[in-house]
Design a protein around this motif. Structure first.
Motif: not given
Length: 307
Positions: A77-82
């Motif tokens: 929930x604390x991470x965004x990614x591509x």
């Protein structure tokens, strides 16, 4: 040291082949960390392991000082990614895709959609179906989705793919804003070494699944001083002037017409004047700086001197 990501002896074996071998990474809180390497070096596999999409064969990963396990759901929930190419619902608009993402991750600040679309310069295309987007626009939307919830950690695999020079410059500025204004830690892989050089605090170079070097960009800059490169039609006489008259010892003959001088105390004008006074024709002389690309190629090619 406050590390957001620590990889310890990370190893992955596919079908008997070791594609990531005993890698140790240390990504500090609030920095932009560049993961560099040729195609097939293992960069995407490392990122997939950090995101729990692939299980390591050996080693461990710590995120936010917590050991990553198959049930570490709350950490993400604390991470965004591509990772690789972002996938969307093609018949939905940019806004509808981001709205669905909010529902999926349980993020209910829908006003963030407007802000995020503006941050990636898609505010004028929010009602356009994604199937009509260019590759660069899809990449922008992928970045928007990754940063929508303002994560603490952003993991971006080749996020500059498909972007034109204007788009690359805009995303470079955005990454700096995310770091400086939002306190995000960013792990980014890219083939665009010139852009990574402009934004990264630390880089790691991966080759054939092995970590070759993990180093601060400031240390690279201090290690790799500039040089003066001159071209002449008389190498032998030029060498005599440089060595015997100017008393320069730190130089290198590159080919039959080119010399590089690494003595930073002597100005271009002084060198040029001495050569001309001794009847040496100088066809070109200029000062150059070693780049991240120079350093990268030196490391990848086995640690020899930069040519």
């Amino acid at each position: 040291m406050n590390y957001i990501i620590q990889a310890k002896n990370l190893t992955k074996i596919y079908k008997g082949k070791e594609v990531v071998s005993d890698v140790n990474l240390h990504v500090k809180k609030g920095e932009i960390y560049g993961l560099l390497g040729p195609n097939g070096a293992g960069k995407t596999t490392i990122m997939r392991m950090i995101l729990n999409l692939v299980k390591p064969t050996n080693g461990e990963i710590l995120l936010f000082d917590q050991k990553l396990t198959p049930t570490s759901y709350e950490l993400f929930k604390r991470i965004g990614n591509i990772i690789e190419y972002p996938i969307f619902f093609d018949k939905l608009t940019a806004r509808e895709n981001l709205n669905l993402h909010c529902e999926y991750i349980g993020y209910y600040d829908k006003s963030a959609i407007d802000t995020t679309l503006a941050m990636v310069q898609l505010q004028n295309f929010e009602e356009k179906q994604v199937k009509d987007f260019s590759l660069g626009m899809k990449q922008r939307l992928g970045i928007a989705r990754a940063i929508l919830s303002k994560p603490e950690l952003l993991i971006l695999d080749e996020p500059l793919n498909g972007l034109d020079p204007v788009g690359i410059k805009e995303m470079r500025s955005l990454f700096k804003i995310l770091k400086e204004d939002y306190g995000m830690t960013i792990l980014i892989s890219s083939h665009n070494l010139a852009e990574i050089e402009k934004i990264a605090d630390t880089i790691a170079i991966i080759k054939d699944g092995h970590l070759i070097n993990e180093i601060l960009m400031d240390d690279i800059r201090s290690e790799n001083v500039g040089y003066i490169e001159l071209e002449t039609d008389d190498i032998k006489k030029s060498v005599f002037v440089i060595h015997e008259i100017l008393k320069i010892a730190n130089f290198k003959i590159m080919d039959t017409q080119t010399i590089r001088i690494y003595d930073s105390k002597i100005a271009e004008g002084e060198i040029s004047k001495a050569l001309i006074m001794n009847d040496v024709l100088v066809t070109k002389i200029n000062k150059k700086e070693h780049s991240l690309e120079d350093y990268f190629l030196k490391i990848i090619n086995g640690g020899g001197a930069i040519a």
